[in-house]
Design an enzyme around this catalytic site. Structure first.
Site, PDB file in Angstrom:
ATOM      1  N   ARG A 228     -35.137  -9.741 -48.879  1.00  0.00           N
ATOM      2  CA  ARG A 228     -34.306 -10.646 -48.137  1.00  0.00           C
ATOM      3  C   ARG A 228     -33.723 -10.308 -46.831  1.00  0.00           C
ATOM      4  O   ARG A 228     -33.475  -9.015 -46.587  1.00  0.00           O
ATOM      5  CB  ARG A 228     -33.108 -11.019 -49.089  1.00  0.00           C
ATOM      6  N   HIS A 276     -41.453 -15.034 -42.358  1.00  0.00           N
ATOM      7  CA  HIS A 276     -41.241 -15.328 -43.829  1.00  0.00           C
ATOM      8  C   HIS A 276     -42.245 -16.178 -44.577  1.00  0.00           C
ATOM      9  O   HIS A 276     -41.960 -17.193 -45.266  1.00  0.00           O
ATOM     10  CB  HIS A 276     -39.854 -16.096 -43.740  1.00  0.00           C
TER      11      HIS A 276
END
Length: 297
Positions: A228, A276
């Protein structure tokens, strides 16, 4: 059961998921938040980065589902009822995507593929002829949940020695994986040539991967960051890369997304950036996962 599909971080999930719910889970009635006249009748919410007030008045809420693997934005939402369980999407397809992505980047760093890309631009033919066996690289998976386990299995299938680290000993242990947990983090890092981070973002993991952390890896190690954003201290990572202690880094998640165009990571010669995309949940599998979970509540 009645559910709400929200706008998440500026992305409206409704057009992407409403038809899938209607087709694959017709017993579930889904609506936009603004179309709900009585929030107390809402049974579940499907979101990722929820608006701050989205859960207000939902006294009958039974479950909250994340549209992705992370739940940190949901957990931080001020209107979230603390007693309502929050579920990650955990489907086999998403885990396979993550495992394939991780395997690509392990090979990228082990086989020095960045050098060949640079050589191609110059029309240069120069080969590495030793050290190509997977036995030359020890891979460490930081975070050994659903995704970490799939990554470990995939890499072992390619012949790599794999270790895993988690807060607690995994149950069950994964055969063939060297497991570390609790206070074994330093020992885990010391024997990891390619580190793959898949930890969730928590108060403990925020800023965890700083210069001190990275310097515990062996000289010439590489980082694959698919956990993350906010876990890696980006300027300290660049400093460790510049010092030569790390040979390279693959980064898929960042503190600020999209990564600003002026950010120095874009131009760093030892960094491979992806936007991402380590895994993108297939909508039909997400809806299937929600349907199955709700049927058990």
């Amino acid at each position: 059961m009645r559910g709400v599909i929200t706008t998440s971080g500026g992305v409206d999930l409704w057009p992407h998921y409403s038809e899938i719910f209607a087709k694959d889970a017709p017993e579930l009635t889904v609506m936009r938040r603004e179309d709900i006249t009585d929030p107390a009748q809402v049974d579940f919410v499907f979101t990722f980065i929820p608006p701050a007030d989205v859960f207000e008045g939902m006294s009958g809420l039974k479950a909250i589902f994340s549209a992705g693997a992370g739940t940190d934005a949901i957990m931080a939402c001020p209107s979230r009822p603390e007693s309502v369980p929050v579920y990650r999407v955990e489907d086999a397809d998403q885990a396979l995507q993550m495992a394939g992505f991780a395997a690509f980047h392990v090979l990228w760093h082990h086989r020095d593929m960045g050098r060949y890309v640079a050589q191609q631009a110059k029309g240069k033919w120069s080969r590495t002829v030793t050290g190509l066996s997977p036995s030359y690289r020890r891979v460490g998976v930081l975070g050994f949940g659903h995704m970490g386990r799939a990554i470990a299995k995939g890499l072992m299938g390619l012949g790599y020695a794999v270790a895993g680290y988690s807060r607690r000993a995994p149950d069950p242990a994964e055969p063939g994986v060297q497991h570390f947990h609790g206070d074994g983090l330093d020992d885990f890092l010391a024997q990891t040539d390619i580190l793959i981070n898949v930890l969730p973002l928590t108060s403990t993991t925020r800023g965890m991967i700083d210069a001190g952390f990275l310097q515990k890896l062996p000289q010439g190690a590489a980082l694959v960051q698919i956990g993350r954003g906010g876990q890696v201290v980006e300027d300290e990572l660049m400093a460790v890369l510049d010092s030569g202690h790390l040979s390279g880094a693959s980064l898929d998640v960042f503190e600020t997304e999209p990564l600003p165009q002026e950010h120095p990571l874009w131009a760093h010669p030892k960094v491979l950036i992806t936007p991402h995309v380590a895994s993108i949940p297939e909508r039909r599998f997400v809806v299937q996962s929600i349907r199955e979970r709700l049927s058990s509540l």
